[in-house]
Design a protein around this motif. Sequence first.
Motif: not given
Length: 189
Positions: A89-90, A123-124, A143-151
């Motif tokens: 991640y870093l 963030m990832a 799909k990834l944006l929706e998942e990021a919004k949930k997280l």
Amino acid sequence: MNKYIKIVIAAVLILTGLYMMIFTRSLGWGIVIFILAALPILLFFKNEYILLAFWQLRKQSMEKAAVWLQKVTNYQAQLHKSQYGYFHYLQGLTLAQENPTKIEPLMKKALEYGLNMKHDRAMATLNLAAAAISKGRKQEGQKLLEEAKKLDSAGMMTDQIKMMKDQLKMPSMQKHMHNPNMRQRGKFF
């Protein structure tokens, strides 16, 4: 330094502390050595280079964070398994501005190994969405944006998510771009 050397150092310090307390009757020094033994144990689970890289990222110094991460030469020998995800991640965060194409595999590895904090996973996922959108994979990006919004329960990345959703709504320039010379092609022949 290998992670198991830290455990050996902690064991030696604990034994020295016991020796000081039992055989030399130096109770104070034995307790001090016991407290010092906690440091290598802490560094077994939280690698010093990862901690220093986080510190540099907090100060917005990506170059110095990358320098600390480069000191981890063999992450499987130097880091505890819980730190593998944060190492990748870093690395992805430090490469984000220089090489955005190299972020995607690093963030996938980070999520695969696991990130403890929800905002780190958000963030990832947001970086993966940006990579997917930039490569033209709009459905995957959505799909990834929706998942990021949930997280993102704290709402720290709502502006970035909104901006990327607006980018998705914009028509792609390649489909609507016309070559002005193509209209006049018939006049020359």
